[in-house]
Design a protein around this motif. Structure first.
Motif, PDB file in Angstrom:
ATOM      1  N   CYS A 193       6.421  -0.375   3.029  1.00 27.72           N
ATOM      2  CA  CYS A 193       5.753   0.818   2.461  1.00 27.72           C
ATOM      3  C   CYS A 193       6.591   1.481   1.356  1.00 27.72           C
ATOM      4  O   CYS A 193       7.700   1.958   1.596  1.00 27.72           O
ATOM      5  N   PRO A 194       6.025   1.565   0.142  1.00 28.02           N
ATOM      6  CA  PRO A 194       6.764   2.193  -0.955  1.00 28.02           C
ATOM      7  C   PRO A 194       6.903   3.708  -0.780  1.00 28.02           C
ATOM      8  O   PRO A 194       7.838   4.310  -1.299  1.00 28.02           O
ATOM      9  N   PHE A 195       5.951   4.298  -0.050  1.00 27.82           N
ATOM     10  CA  PHE A 195       6.007   5.755   0.134  1.00 27.82           C
ATOM     11  C   PHE A 195       7.159   6.112   1.084  1.00 27.82           C
ATOM     12  O   PHE A 195       7.832   7.116   0.894  1.00 27.82           O
ATOM     13  N   LEU A 232       1.758  -1.415  11.336  1.00 31.03           N
ATOM     14  CA  LEU A 232       0.577  -0.609  10.985  1.00 31.03           C
ATOM     15  C   LEU A 232      -0.718  -1.269  11.451  1.00 31.03           C
ATOM     16  O   LEU A 232      -1.739  -0.592  11.636  1.00 31.03           O
ATOM     17  N   GLY A 286      -2.956   8.819   9.883  1.00 33.15           N
ATOM     18  CA  GLY A 286      -2.732   7.445  10.360  1.00 33.15           C
ATOM     19  C   GLY A 286      -1.846   6.655   9.401  1.00 33.15           C
ATOM     20  O   GLY A 286      -1.938   5.428   9.326  1.00 33.15           O
ATOM     21  N   LYS A 287      -1.016   7.373   8.630  1.00 37.41           N
ATOM     22  CA  LYS A 287      -0.192   6.690   7.617  1.00 37.41           C
ATOM     23  C   LYS A 287       1.278   6.995   7.805  1.00 37.41           C
ATOM     24  O   LYS A 287       1.649   8.046   8.334  1.00 37.41           O
ATOM     25  N   VAL A 288       2.121   6.070   7.326  1.00 43.31           N
ATOM     26  CA  VAL A 288       3.544   6.335   7.180  1.00 43.31           C
ATOM     27  C   VAL A 288       3.769   6.716   5.715  1.00 43.31           C
ATOM     28  O   VAL A 288       2.964   6.332   4.865  1.00 43.31           O
ATOM     29  N   PRO A 289       4.822   7.444   5.399  1.00 43.87           N
ATOM     30  CA  PRO A 289       5.910   7.871   6.264  1.00 43.87           C
ATOM     31  C   PRO A 289       5.572   9.105   7.099  1.00 43.87           C
ATOM     32  O   PRO A 289       4.759   9.929   6.695  1.00 43.87           O
ATOM     33  N   GLU A 345       3.124  12.826   4.514  1.00 44.61           N
ATOM     34  CA  GLU A 345       2.937  12.793   3.061  1.00 44.61           C
ATOM     35  C   GLU A 345       4.291  12.715   2.344  1.00 44.61           C
ATOM     36  O   GLU A 345       5.111  13.643   2.417  1.00 44.61           O
ATOM     37  N   SER A 346       4.493  11.603   1.628  1.00 43.58           N
ATOM     38  CA  SER A 346       5.815  11.365   1.024  1.00 43.58           C
ATOM     39  C   SER A 346       6.250  12.486   0.083  1.00 43.58           C
ATOM     40  O   SER A 346       7.416  12.892   0.092  1.00 43.58           O
TER      41      SER A 346
HETATM   42  N1  LIG Z   1      -0.276   9.642   0.280  1.00 42.40           N
HETATM   43  C1  LIG Z   1       0.532   9.003   1.290  1.00 42.40           C
HETATM   44  C2  LIG Z   1       0.286   7.513   1.236  1.00 42.40           C
HETATM   45  C3  LIG Z   1       0.985   6.803   2.386  1.00 42.40           C
HETATM   46  C4  LIG Z   1       0.392   5.414   2.615  1.00 42.40           C
HETATM   47  O1  LIG Z   1      -0.602   5.021   1.987  1.00 42.40           O
HETATM   48  N2  LIG Z   1       0.988   4.691   3.551  1.00 42.40           N
HETATM   49  C5  LIG Z   1       0.435   3.397   3.928  1.00 42.40           C
HETATM   50  C6  LIG Z   1       1.526   2.335   4.033  1.00 42.40           C
HETATM   51  S1  LIG Z   1       2.280   2.020   2.468  1.00 42.40           S
HETATM   52  C7  LIG Z   1      -0.168   3.502   5.295  1.00 42.40           C
HETATM   53  O2  LIG Z   1       0.420   4.075   6.192  1.00 42.40           O
HETATM   54  N3  LIG Z   1      -1.360   2.918   5.479  1.00 42.40           N
HETATM   55  C8  LIG Z   1      -1.984   2.859   6.754  1.00 42.40           C
HETATM   56  C9  LIG Z   1      -3.463   3.026   6.663  1.00 42.40           C
HETATM   57  O3  LIG Z   1      -3.971   3.401   5.590  1.00 42.40           O
HETATM   58  O4  LIG Z   1      -4.124   2.792   7.671  1.00 42.40           O
HETATM   59  C10 LIG Z   1       2.010   9.365   1.061  1.00 42.40           C
HETATM   60  O5  LIG Z   1       2.385   9.602  -0.096  1.00 42.40           O
HETATM   61  O6  LIG Z   1       2.771   9.434   2.044  1.00 42.40           O
END
Ligand SMILES: N[C@@H](CCC(=O)N[C@@H](CS)C(=O)NCC(=O)O)C(=O)O
Length: 221
Positions: free
Chosen positions: A11-13, A35, A49-52, A63-64
């Protein structure tokens, strides 16, 4: 207070937060999750539901860009400018960088050449937009690191890997962006922000997703 990042290897974020922590010398743990099959506690902690996620003791941040802002308020050296207008401009370009990351992902997962070329054109058009603020000295100065640098380094790492598969990806860089990207990737914080097997994981992840760039590359075959 213990600091833990919840991460997915590619994950780049998340990588943005790791770079900020490294640049600020903050000790932290990283908890890697799958994930595709996240643990049950993750759904409770992550509204999107997202990292980080950044776990600060029992508190959770998501939210990064928000995580970067928090780290900048708490730990030295400050990477956001102190001037409110400049700081807001930097945050706006970080949001732009998030869009570019999504466009880079779309390029990496493109399953056929026509889609790949469409996505490359889009990325090319949008990366050119960086020339003006870099030319104006808003960011991209090698002598002082900013949070914009931190936020863009993960994009440049992924583009450099894609360039090894498809050399035409290099055409999206103007001379200014190329210089900026190279100086960021040379920093130890960028290099230490991913695991040593990052490129191999990147290749196998995108190969599995049907990436035309990976499958058509002379390098990876
Ligand atoms: N806007 C979010 C984007 C984070 C994001 O898209 N993370 C992805 C991994 S790179 C994720 O967790 N995706 C899981 C999903 O969408 O179910 C941020 O800046 O933290």
């Amino acid at each position: 207070m213990s600091i833990k990042l919840v991460s997915f290897h590619l994950c780049p974020f998340v990588q943005r937060a790791v770079i900020a922590l490294q640049e600020k010398g903050v000790s932290h743990e990283i908890d890697y999750i799958d994930l595709a099959d996240p643990p049950t506690w993750f759904a409770q902690c992550s509204p999107l539901g997202k990292v980080p996620l950044l776990l600060i003791g029992d508190d959770v941040l998501f939210e990064s860009s928000v995580i970067l802002d928090y780290l900048d308020e708490i730990y030295q050296p400050r990477l956001h400018p102190s001037d409110p207008l400049l700081r807001a401009q930097h945050k706006a370009w970080i949001a732009f960088g998030s869009d570019l990351l999504m466009q880079q992902h779309a390029l990496a997962v493109a399953e056929d050449e026509a889609t790949f070329r469409d996505k490359l054109d889009l990325l090319d058009k949008n990366l050119r937009r960086l020339d003006l603020p870099i030319g104006q000295g808003l960011f991209g100065k090698s002598e002082s690191l900013s949070m914009v640098d931190v936020a863009f380094a993960p994009l440049f790492l992924r583009l450099s890997i894609l360039m090894a598969y498809r050399p035409e990806v290099a055409s999206v860089y103007s001379a200014q962006v190329k210089g900026w990207a190279e100086s960021l990737l040379a920093r130890s914080s960028s290099q230490a922000s991913v695991l040593p097997d990052f490129e191999a994981r990147f290749e196998s992840f995108f190969r599995e997703k049907g990436s035309w760039a990976v499958a058509s590359s002379a390098v990876s075959n």
